[in-house]
Design an enzyme around this catalytic site. Structure first.
Site, short mmCIF file in Angstrom:
data_model
loop_
_atom_site.label_atom_id
_atom_site.label_comp_id
_atom_site.label_asym_id
_atom_site.label_seq_id
_atom_site.Cartn_x
_atom_site.Cartn_y
_atom_site.Cartn_z
CG ASP A 42 18.62 2.15 -19.21
OD1 ASP A 42 19.50 2.60 -18.45
OD2 ASP A 42 17.97 1.12 -18.95
NE ARG A 43 20.08 -3.29 -19.32
CZ ARG A 43 21.31 -3.58 -18.88
NH1 ARG A 43 22.03 -2.64 -18.28
NH2 ARG A 43 21.81 -4.79 -19.03
NE ARG A 97 23.87 -0.42 -20.56
CZ ARG A 97 24.87 0.45 -20.48
NH1 ARG A 97 25.94 0.29 -21.26
NH2 ARG A 97 24.83 1.47 -19.65
CD1 TRP A 125 22.91 -1.01 -13.75
CD2 TRP A 125 24.97 -1.47 -14.51
NE1 TRP A 125 23.07 -0.39 -14.96
CE2 TRP A 125 24.32 -0.65 -15.44
CE3 TRP A 125 26.28 -1.88 -14.75
CZ2 TRP A 125 24.92 -0.25 -16.62
CZ3 TRP A 125 26.88 -1.46 -15.93
CH2 TRP A 125 26.21 -0.66 -16.86
CE1 TYR A 132 20.75 -3.30 -15.30
CE2 TYR A 132 18.64 -4.18 -16.00
CZ TYR A 132 19.46 -3.10 -15.75
OH TYR A 132 19.00 -1.83 -15.94
CG HIS A 183 18.59 7.28 -16.65
ND1 HIS A 183 19.70 6.94 -17.41
CD2 HIS A 183 17.77 6.19 -16.69
CE1 HIS A 183 19.57 5.70 -17.87
NE2 HIS A 183 18.41 5.23 -17.45
#
Length: 291
Positions: free
Chosen positions: A104-105, A108, A150, A211, A272
């Site tokens: 997830d984050r 990134r 988001w 975000y 997820h």
């Protein structure tokens, strides 16, 4: 949880990064997602530590790591700065090169880390994401409904921060419990840790800034990479949940093939939260690739 791991904190890149460490051999950096902490890895970290020196870190703004102040351009929470945290932490622990497993984050952050510091990352596993730029540019109604946070979290301060701080547990239950598996994958001990950390002062700000950076400065960095024809060249494995939003709304393998030259991937029978929903399957896939 995390039997035999040592919990510590290091000052790197101007922030304090909290982490747990155990094992010997090659370095393996574990990076978590939102709205969680390094605790997402508690079901597989011990087995990974039989093969690697495992460093499970809290991203800045999350867990027990620092919560830097917000800035107008959201630079303090750019994935570039978060990536530098990871590189400096691993260097401080004695690893000039290492592999990454990230969700997830954190995935990134790992994507940016491997682009900005290609010489340090040996192999990388990314869980349940497509590249940020692809996901924003291809947003449709189904994605927006499923990933409402988001667009909520990037609203100007202090609205989202105020609403999260009013009921941190309610926010956790809404975000995590609305996925395909509900709250069943999360042990009481793990969920209590997620709640404790979200209740820490500055946590809501850190999450929102993460975000906001992704919807702004991070996209600028991603577009610059595309313009310069800069791609990931390391061996990359991408895994996603067959029951999750990313797999339904995007073609993850195709999207990663647009930005990476050596990529393979597949869906796993989960939603997820792969590390907590199907830990044994994930462990098998990760070890087969990382070793």
């Amino acid at each position: 949880m995390f039997a035999g791991f040592v919990k510590d904190q290091r000052r790197v890149n101007g922030v304090d990064i909290s982490y747990r460490i155990k094992g010997s051999g090659p370095g393996l950096l574990l990076l978590h997602g939102h709205p969680q902490t390094h605790v997402i890895w508690h079901k597989i970290a011990g087995q990974l530590a039989e093969h690697f020196t495992v460093v499970a870190a809290d991203l800045r703004g999350y867990g027990d790591s620092s919560r830097p102040p917000a800035d107008e351009a959201h630079l303090n929470y750019s994935k570039r700065e978060m990536a530098r945290d990871g590189v400096e932490l691993m260097n401080a622990l004695g690893f000039e090169q290492f592999s990454i497993l990230a969700h997830d984050r954190g995935a990134r952050v790992a994507h940016r880390l491997a682009l900005d510091h290609p010489a340090v990352v040996q192999r990388m596993v990314l869980l349940d994401i497509a590249p940020t730029l692809a996901m924003y540019s291809q947003t449709n109604e189904a994605f927006a409904r499923a990933y409402w946070h988001w667009f909520f979290l990037i609203r100007p301060a202090p609205l989202p921060e105020t609403l999260i701080e009013a009921d941190p547990e309610g926010y956790l239950r809404s975000v995590m419990g609305s996925r395909s598996a509900g709250l069943a994958p999360f042990t009481d001990e793990a969920f209590s840790e997620y709640r404790r950390c979200l209740e820490r002062p500055g946590s809501a700000r850190g999450i929102c800034e993460d975000y906001r950076a992704s919807a702004g400065i991070d996209l600028e960095h991603d577009r610059a990479d595309l313009a310069a024809d800069r791609h990931l060249t390391l061996p990359l494995l991408v895994l996603w949940g067959a029951e999750g939003t990313v797999g339904r709304c995007f073609d993850p393998l195709k999207e990663w093939q647009q930005v990476a030259t050596d990529v393979r991937g597949k869906a796993l029978p989960a939603g997820h939260y792969l590390a907590e929903e199907v830990p044994e399957l994930l462990l098998t896939e990760a070890l087969d690739f990382l070793r």
